[in-house]
Write an enzyme that holds these catalytic residues in place. Structure first.
Site, PDB file in Angstrom:
ATOM      1  CB  CYS A 116      -0.871   0.028   1.247  1.00  0.00           C
ATOM      2  SG  CYS A 116      -1.836  -1.461   1.461  1.00  0.00           S
ATOM      3  CD  GLU A 169      15.094 -10.854 -14.543  1.00  0.00           C
ATOM      4  OE1 GLU A 169      14.724 -11.535 -13.569  1.00  0.00           O
ATOM      5  OE2 GLU A 169      14.676  -9.707 -14.755  1.00  0.00           O
ATOM      6  CG  HIS A 217      16.232 -34.649 -16.522  1.00  0.00           C
ATOM      7  ND1 HIS A 217      16.623 -35.955 -16.402  1.00  0.00           N
ATOM      8  CD2 HIS A 217      17.330 -33.948 -16.908  1.00  0.00           C
ATOM      9  CE1 HIS A 217      17.933 -36.049 -16.676  1.00  0.00           C
ATOM     10  NE2 HIS A 217      18.373 -34.844 -16.988  1.00  0.00           N
ATOM     11  NE  ARG A 239       4.355   1.584  -1.751  1.00  0.00           N
ATOM     12  CZ  ARG A 239       5.302   1.311  -0.870  1.00  0.00           C
ATOM     13  NH1 ARG A 239       6.467   1.892  -0.961  1.00  0.00           N
ATOM     14  NH2 ARG A 239       5.085   0.463   0.112  1.00  0.00           N
ATOM     15  CE  LYS A 279      10.442  -1.282  -8.513  1.00  0.00           C
ATOM     16  NZ  LYS A 279      11.024  -2.228  -9.486  1.00  0.00           N
ATOM     17  CG  ASN A 331       1.601  -0.980   3.879  1.00  0.00           C
ATOM     18  OD1 ASN A 331       1.071  -2.029   3.524  1.00  0.00           O
ATOM     19  ND2 ASN A 331       2.706  -0.520   3.331  1.00  0.00           N
ATOM     20  N   GLY A 332       0.050  -3.210   5.987  1.00  0.00           N
ATOM     21  CA  GLY A 332       0.443  -4.396   6.743  1.00  0.00           C
ATOM     22  C   GLY A 332      -0.773  -5.236   7.072  1.00  0.00           C
ATOM     23  CE  LYS A 355      11.508  -8.110 -15.302  1.00  0.00           C
ATOM     24  NZ  LYS A 355      12.535  -8.501 -14.382  1.00  0.00           N
ATOM     25  CD1 TRP A 362      -1.402  -4.481  -4.687  1.00  0.00           C
ATOM     26  CD2 TRP A 362      -1.265  -6.070  -3.133  1.00  0.00           C
ATOM     27  NE1 TRP A 362      -0.991  -5.639  -5.298  1.00  0.00           N
ATOM     28  CE2 TRP A 362      -0.898  -6.622  -4.372  1.00  0.00           C
ATOM     29  CE3 TRP A 362      -1.248  -6.887  -2.003  1.00  0.00           C
ATOM     30  CZ2 TRP A 362      -0.528  -7.956  -4.523  1.00  0.00           C
ATOM     31  CZ3 TRP A 362      -0.879  -8.209  -2.147  1.00  0.00           C
ATOM     32  CH2 TRP A 362      -0.525  -8.728  -3.405  1.00  0.00           C
ATOM     33  CD  GLU A 408       7.969  -8.925 -13.551  1.00  0.00           C
ATOM     34  OE1 GLU A 408       7.518  -8.625 -12.447  1.00  0.00           O
ATOM     35  OE2 GLU A 408       9.185  -8.865 -13.816  1.00  0.00           O
TER      36      GLU A 408
HETATM   37  C1  F6R Z   1      10.564  -8.829 -11.062  1.00  0.00           C
HETATM   38  C2  F6R Z   1      10.652  -8.089  -9.826  1.00  0.00           C
HETATM   39  C3  F6R Z   1      10.511  -8.822  -8.547  1.00  0.00           C
HETATM   40  C4  F6R Z   1      11.519  -8.284  -7.507  1.00  0.00           C
HETATM   41  C5  F6R Z   1      11.242  -8.921  -6.139  1.00  0.00           C
HETATM   42  C6  F6R Z   1      12.229  -8.459  -5.087  1.00  0.00           C
HETATM   43  O1  F6R Z   1      10.716  -7.989 -12.158  1.00  0.00           O
HETATM   44  O2  F6R Z   1      10.803  -6.903  -9.829  1.00  0.00           O
HETATM   45  O3  F6R Z   1      10.655 -10.185  -8.718  1.00  0.00           O
HETATM   46  O4  F6R Z   1      12.804  -8.561  -7.954  1.00  0.00           O
HETATM   47  O5  F6R Z   1       9.952  -8.610  -5.722  1.00  0.00           O
HETATM   48  O6  F6R Z   1      12.094  -7.099  -4.823  1.00  0.00           O
HETATM   49  P1  F6R Z   1      13.263  -6.271  -4.171  1.00  0.00           P
HETATM   50  O7  F6R Z   1      14.405  -6.295  -5.117  1.00  0.00           O
HETATM   51  O8  F6R Z   1      12.701  -4.919  -3.949  1.00  0.00           O
HETATM   52  O9  F6R Z   1      13.627  -6.975  -2.878  1.00  0.00           O
END
Ligand code: F6R
Length: 584
Positions: A2, A462, A485, A28, A579, A98-99, A466, A72, A469
Site C-alpha cells: 500500500c 529472468e 527430465h 507500488r 513494486k 499498511n500491513g 519478465k 493493495w 509478469e
Molecule cells: C521482477 C521483480 C521482482 C523483484 C522482487 C524483489 O521484475 O521486480 O521479482 O525482484 O519482488 O524485490 P526487491 O528487489 O525490492 O527486494
C-alpha cells in the site's frame, strides 16, 4: 504494497497535495485509493476503486492536514468500503494502514460489538480502538496504545478532527517522514517526498512520529522516550522519477542501463570492503526474492568461474528454513531493489540474530535492509518506478561481476569486460527491429520456453520472469540440461523456444538443446554471438565474457516489453503485483 502519503503545514490545499502524493506512489501497485482531509467541522473523505491516474478529487475543502492511501487488498475484496481511510463511529478519527493486523478479530471481540464496522478490513479496528482510547487519553497516546495492541507488521497513520497533528507508527512496514519549512510530510516511500524535501528520516521499527506544522517528534513506541534525529539527505533527484519523454517507466529505465553499468564499474563499487568481508567469512550466502534471487544465482557462477570461490544462493523466503548452520563467521549478502521486501528482511534479521555479518546490495539507500546491514552497498541505479525490475537487476549483476573480478585480483579486467557489455547493451537497445518483429509473432502464444546452461540458466529464468509478469504469457526458464527430465513433454509444433547460446563452454550443449527442441517442432529463437542453422530466428549478442548475461537479459526485457505493448497492456503496472512486497 500500500502507498501512504500525509501532509501537515502552511498550505491550504492539503487534500490535493496528498492526492498528488499517492499518484507518485502508483508504481507500488494498488487496487483502490482514498483521501482524508481535516476541515473546520469534519473529516472530508473520498474513496474510489480502480486507477488514480485519471481520477479527480471532488470539491475537497480548504485544509492544512490530510492523509491518503493506495490499497493493495489483503483482508476484504476490492470495494470502496474497504478502501482506506477508515473512520471511527464518531467520524472524528481517520486512519490509513499498511500491513496486516494479525489479531484484528480478537481486538474486534474485545470491543464488545459496540462499534459499527463499515468494511471487511483488518485495518478498521484500529480506528475504533483509537475511538475508545481517546475517551481518556490524548490523541497521540491513544494511537500509541492502539498500535501496541496490534500484532503483525504494520504501519499506521492517524488523524483526529480536534487535534492538529498526524500520528504515525511503524513496525515492519516502511514509513519515512520528510522535513519541510513550516510543513511536514510522511510517506511509505521516499520517492514520493522528492518534490517537497530531501531531508528525511526513515522510521525504525517501533518508532512513532508526531507531525505538527513546525516539527516532527520521534519517540520510542514502547518507552515513550524522545529520540534525537539527524535527518538523512536523499541523493536522488526529482527528475529521476519522471518518465523523461518515454511512454512508460519501464522503457525509460531499460534505456538507462548502459550508463548505470559504467557508473558502477568505474566509480561507485564499494567492492574493496565487501571483497575483504568475503575473504574473512566462513560461508557466504546470497539471498534475494524474484529477480533479485536470479541475480544471486548468477552470482554463484561469477564467483565460481571468475573468483574460483563457492558461494550459496537461496530464495530469501526459503533461507529461513535452512539457516541452522549460520553463525558469527557467516556472511549474508542480501540483494534487493526496495530494501523492504518482507521475506528478505525476515531472513536477514534471523541471520543477524545468529551473529552473521550482513552485507547488502540495495537500491534504496536508507531502506530497512540498508539500515540492518553492517556493510550496505548502493546499487546506484536511481529510483526504479516500473514494477518489473530492469535497471536495478543490471546494477546488481554489474556489482557481482565487479566483485568477483576484485576477489580474483583482476579489477581492471572486470572494468574492461563491463565496458564492453555496456557498449553491447547500448547497441541492442538502439537496434530493436528484429525483437519488435518477433514480438508480433508471440502475442497469441500461450507458452514460451527459455533455456540455457551455465550463466544462461539464471538469464533464462529472468527472461521468463519478465515475459510472464508483464505480458501474462506463461514463460518458463530452465537449465537446458533439465529439458529431457520432464519439460520437453510440453514442446509441440510451433512452441516458441528461446535458446541462449553465448560464446562460452556451454555453446555446444546449448545448440544440442536447440536441436532437440526443433526435432519436436519448436520454433527456435537463438540469442547468440553467431548464427546457426538450427535457429529459425536469430538475435545477435556479441561476446562480452561473463558479462554477456547482461545484454542477453536486455534482449529478454525488450521482447517482454514489446509483447506487452502489442497486447495493449501497461508494462509499468502488471496486475496483482506490487513494486515493494512488504507483507509475507
Ligand atoms: C521482477 C521483480 C521482482 C523483484 C522482487 C524483489 O521484475 O521486480 O521479482 O525482484 O519482488 O524485490 P526487491 O528487489 O525490492 O527486494
Amino acid at each position: 504494497m500500500c502507498g501512504i502519503f500525509g501532509y501537515i503545514g502552511k498550505r491550504s490545499d492539503a487534500a490535493d497535495i496528498v492526492f498528488e502524493g499517492i499518484k507518485t506512489l502508483e508504481y507500488r501497485g494498488y487496487d483502490s485509493w482514498g483521501v482524508a482531509a481535516l476541515s473546520k467541522n469534519n473529516i472530508f473523505v473520498q474513496k474510489q476503486i480502480g486507477k488514480i491516474g485519471d481520477a479527480t478529487l471532488h470539491t475537497p475543502p480548504l485544509s492544512s492536514l490530510a492523509i491518503a492511501h493506495t490499497r493493495w487488498a489483503t483482508h476484504g475484496g476490492v470495494t470502496k468500503e474497504n478502501a482506506h481511510p477508515h473512520l471511527d463511529c464518531t467520524k472524528s478519527v481517520a486512519i490509513i494502514h499498511n500491513g496486516i493486523i494479525e489479531n484484528y478479530d480478537t481486538l474486534k471481540k474485545q470491543l464488545h460489538g459496540t462499534h459499527i464496522y463499515t468494511s471487511e478490513t483488518d485495518s478498521e479496528v484500529a480506528a475504533h480502538l483509537i475511538e475508545e482510547h481517546i475517551k481518556t487519553l490524548p490523541f497521540s497516546e491513544a494511537v500509541r496504545q492502539t498500535f501496541l495492541a496490534c500484532s503483525g507488521s504494520n504501519a499506521l497513520v492517524a488523524i483526529h478532527q480536534k487535534t492538529n497533528e498526524i500520528v504515525a507508527v511503524r513496525n515492519g512496514s516502511p514509513l519515512v517522514v520528510g522535513y519541510g519549512d513550516n510543513e511536514q510530510f510522511i510517506a511509505s516511500d521516499a520517492a514520493g517526498l522528492l518534490p517537497y524535501t530531501k531531508n528525511v528520516h526513515f522510521l525504525e521499527d517501533n518508532e512513532m512520529a508526531i507531525l505538527t506544522q513546525n516539527s516532527i517528534e520521534i519517540i520510542d513506541v514502547q518507552t515513550k522516550a524522545k529520540k534525537k534525529i539527524v535527518p538523512t539527505v536523499l541523493t536522488w533527484t526529482r527528475a529521476a522519477t519522471n518518465k523523461a519523454g518515454f511512454a512508460t517507466y519501464m522503457e525509460k529505465e531499460l534505456h538507462e542501463q548502459p550508463d548505470i553499468m559504467l557508473n558502477i564499474s568505474l566509480e561507485t563499487t564499494n567492492a574493496t570492503s565487501l571483497t575483504k568481508a568475503i575473504r574473512e567469512a566462513r560461508g557466504t550466502y546470497l539471498i534475494g526474492c524474484g529477480s533479485a534471487y536470479y541475480a544471486c544465482l548468477a552470482g554463484t557462477y561469477f564467483f565460481s568461474t571468475i573468483a574460483k570461490r563457492h558461494i550459496n544462493a537461496t530464495v530469501a523466503s526459503e533461507f529461513t528454513y535452512q539457516e541452522d548452520f549460520i553463525n558469527d563467521k557467516s556472511l549474508v549478502i542480501a540483494l534487493s531493489q526496495s530494501g523492504e521486501t518482507m521475506d528478505l528482511i525476515d531472513a536477514v534479521k534471523r541471520a543477524k540474530a545468529k551473529g552473521a555479518r550482513i552485507a547488502s546490495v540495495v537500491n534504496v539507500e536508507g531502506s530497512t535492509l540498508w539500515r540492518l546491514s553492517d556493510l550496505p552497498v548502493s546499487c546506484n541505479a536511481g529510483p526504479e518506478m516500473a514494477v518489473a525490475s530492469t535497471k536495478d537487476l543490471t546494477a546488481k549483476l554489474t556489482h557481482l561481476i565487479a566483485l568477483s573480478y576484485s576477489l580474483a585480483d583482476k579489477k581492471d579486467e572486470g572494468i574492461m569486460i563491463l565496458k564492453n557489455a555496456s557498449l553491447e547493451t547500448r547497441r541492442i537497445i538502439s537496434n530493436q527491429n528484429v525483437i519488435a518483429q518477433l514480438a508480433t509473432q508471440f502475442v497469441k502464444k500461450e507458452h514460451i520456453f527459455i533455456v540455457g546452461r551455465g550463466l544462461s540458466y539464471p538469464a533464462a529464468m529472468e527472461i521468463a520472469m519478465k515475459i510472464k509478469e508483464i505480458s501474462y504469457i506463461h514463460a518458463e526458464g530452465l537449465a537446458a540440461g533439465e529439458l529431457k527430465h520432464g519439460t520437453l513433454a510440453l514442446v509441440e509444433k510451433g512452441t516458441p523456444c528461446i535458446v541462449l547460446a553465448p560464446h562460452d563452454e556451454t555453446y555446444g550443449a546449448n545448440i544440442a538443446a536447440a536441436m532437440e527442441l526443433k526435432a519436436r517442432g519448436a520454433i527456435i529463437i537463438g540469442i547468440s554471438h553467431t548464427k546457426h542453422e538450427v535457429f529459425d530466428h536469430y538475435i545477435e549478442v556479441k561476446d562480452c565474457g561473463p558479462a554477456t548475461i547482461i545484454p542477453t537479459i536486455v534482449v529478454g526485457q525488450l521482447l517482454a516489453l514489446k509483447i506487452t505493448i502489442e497486447k495493449g497492456l501497461d508494462p509499468d503496472k502488471p496486475r496483482n503485483l506490487a513494486k515493494s512486497v512488504t507483507v509475507k
